[in-house]
Structure formats: C-alpha cells, structure tokens
Write a protein that holds these residues in place. Structure first.
Motif, PDB file in Angstrom:
ATOM      1  N   HIS A   1      -2.716  -0.131  -7.396  1.00  0.00           N
ATOM      2  CA  HIS A   1      -2.409   0.596  -6.554  1.00  0.00           C
ATOM      3  C   HIS A   1      -1.456   0.620  -5.729  1.00  0.00           C
ATOM      4  O   HIS A   1      -0.914   0.199  -5.768  1.00  0.00           O
ATOM      5  CB  HIS A   1      -4.090   0.447  -5.815  1.00  0.00           C
TER       6      HIS A   1
ATOM      7  N   GLY B   1      -2.801   3.473 -11.490  1.00  0.00           N
ATOM      8  CA  GLY B   1      -4.004   3.690 -10.055  1.00  0.00           C
ATOM      9  C   GLY B   1      -2.894   3.666  -9.037  1.00  0.00           C
ATOM     10  O   GLY B   1      -3.101   3.592  -8.109  1.00  0.00           O
TER      11      GLY B   1
ATOM     12  N   THR C   1       0.727   3.657  -3.804  1.00  0.00           N
ATOM     13  CA  THR C   1       2.049   4.315  -3.372  1.00  0.00           C
ATOM     14  C   THR C   1       3.472   4.621  -2.764  1.00  0.00           C
ATOM     15  O   THR C   1       3.511   3.736  -1.932  1.00  0.00           O
ATOM     16  CB  THR C   1       1.599   6.050  -2.278  1.00  0.00           C
TER      17      THR C   1
ATOM     18  N   ASP D   1       0.827  -1.247   0.325  1.00  0.00           N
ATOM     19  CA  ASP D   1       0.218   0.043  -0.094  1.00  0.00           C
ATOM     20  C   ASP D   1       0.763   1.166  -0.298  1.00  0.00           C
ATOM     21  O   ASP D   1       0.518   2.784  -0.587  1.00  0.00           O
ATOM     22  CB  ASP D   1      -0.729  -0.085   1.249  1.00  0.00           C
TER      23      ASP D   1
END
Length: 253
Positions: A138, A181, A140, A89
C-alpha cells in the motif's frame, strides 16, 4: 499504516524545503497524518516547516539528509525513512529547481545539473520508493510534475523537457505498480507563485500552494491517478497539444 477510514498516517517529503511540498504535508497533517520525515540537503530551513507541521497537529517531525544529485544514496534515504516512520503511507516527491532559460543557454553545464535534479534524481528516488510501497502492499507516491511538461515551450524548454520526462516516468511507474496495492498520483500544477518562481512572469490561471495541497488531498482520498491544478488547465492543454507547431512557436516567451 492508514487508519480505519483510509487517512494517511505517515508522510515522507522528498524536498523538505519545497513550499508546495510543505503545503501538501501540512494539509495531510491537518487530515490526520501524525508522523512526517522531511528529506532535504542540509537541515537549514526545515525547522520552520517542522514548526508548521507540529502546529497543524503532527506528533513527530524528523529530518533526513537527501541530495537529489546523489542517486546512489536514495535507496538508503528511503530505508532511513522506513526506520523512522514504519510503513510509508504517502511519499511526496517535491524536489527540483526552476532556473532561468537564458542562463542555461549560456551555461550548458548548469542546464544539465538542473535537468538531473528535475528528472534523473526522481527516477532513482521514485524507484526506491516504489520498491518499498510494493513490499508493504500500500501507499502512494505523489509526484509533483508541471503543465510545463505537457507541451514544452521555448521559453523554458530545459525545465519543461525535464518535467516531460518526469511526467512520463510517473505514468509508467504508476502502470508498473497497478495491482500491487501501491500507486502513483501525478500532479500537474500551472503557475504557482513561490520563492522559486519569483523571477518568472505570472501565467494565466495561477494556483496557490494551498490549492495544490487541497487537490493532492482530494486525489489521495478518491484514488485519482492524475490531478490538474486548477482543473480548467486540463481542457486548456488538450487544445494546446493540438496547436500546429508554427502557431505554438508564436506563443509569448
């Protein structure tokens, strides 16, 4: 995976002994992250970070061997983190060295080693992370840069030039990930008093590791691309960028 309200569930900290990186990881754990991997060269010193994270609420804290100077191993480190965590994540890119400008001028080989740790190691690690984030759709990559790279000063130009390269790399990587994403959050702190910066004279508008951590958490929540810590440095450096070079050279060392 992020939960139903988008909170970070897993964290990979590249630079598992970094004081700022540890503060960021702890803040994310307090915000809901439960699984953390500390990636560092050797596990000495990571035990205390792990204890802090568990005390903050982490269910699982693991360690992986990570050497910034071994770019050929970085993809395997990311793969290892995926085996331990599943989806990534948040990956906090916090490794590096500050060093001493005068010492670097006396020892060019040491300067080159420091520049590699502060820039080229991030390129290989960042690209390996980006590939995984793109695949999972997804996540970061949080890149801890520095205002030292926004305009390089003679007082620390070896460190500053490497941070300038890292800053540009992070921006370009963020553009390359746009629409996938996955994304990059670029963090530009000013002076932060840590063990690494203990030999450096304090600079105006300092920030604490905790303040950097809060800014990162807010940036992740809002989807920011860049955060400055403290925020006032954004305006200050807008002016500094415009200073004519002869005036820039006169800044105190």
């Amino acid at each position: 995976m992020r939960d139903a309200v988008g909170a970070v569930g897993s964290v990979l900290l590249l630079g598992g002994r970094s004081e700022i990186g540890a503060a960021v990881a702890e803040r994310l754990v307090r915000g809901g992250a439960r699984r953390v991997v500390l990636a560092a060269r050797g596990d000495a010193g990571t035990g205390e970070v792990a204890r802090r994270l568990r005390a903050a609420g982490a269910d699982e804290v693991r360690w992986l061997e990570f050497d910034a100077a071994r770019p050929d191993t970085h993809a395997a480190v990311v793969d290892g983190a995926v085996e331990l965590l599943g989806d990534l994540d948040a990956v906090v890119d916090a490794f590096g060295v500050l060093g001493d400008q005068a010492a670097f001028e006396d020892d060019p080989a040491a300067a080159a080693e420091a520049a590699a740790a502060n820039y080229t190691g991030h390129v290989s690690a960042g690209l390996a992370v980006a590939r995984r984030l793109r695949e999972q759709g997804h996540g970061t990559l949080v890149v801890l840069s520095s205002v030292a790279g926004v305009r390089v000063r003679r007082a620390n130009f070896v460190y500053g030039s490497a941070k300038a390269g890292l800053d540009g790399f992070a921006q370009g990587l963020g553009d390359a990930l746009h629409g996938t994403g996955a994304r990059v959050l670029l963090v530009r702190p000013g002076y932060v008093p840590t063990r690494m910066s203990a030999h450096v004279a304090p600079a105006p508008f300092p920030a604490t590791a905790g303040q950097v951590a809060e800014a990162v958490a807010e940036g992740l929540r809002t989807g920011a691309e860049t955060v400055w810590v403290p925020r006032r440095l954004r305006l200050l450096f807008a002016g500094m960028r415009a200073l004519p070079r002869p005036l820039w050279r006169r800044l105190p060392r």
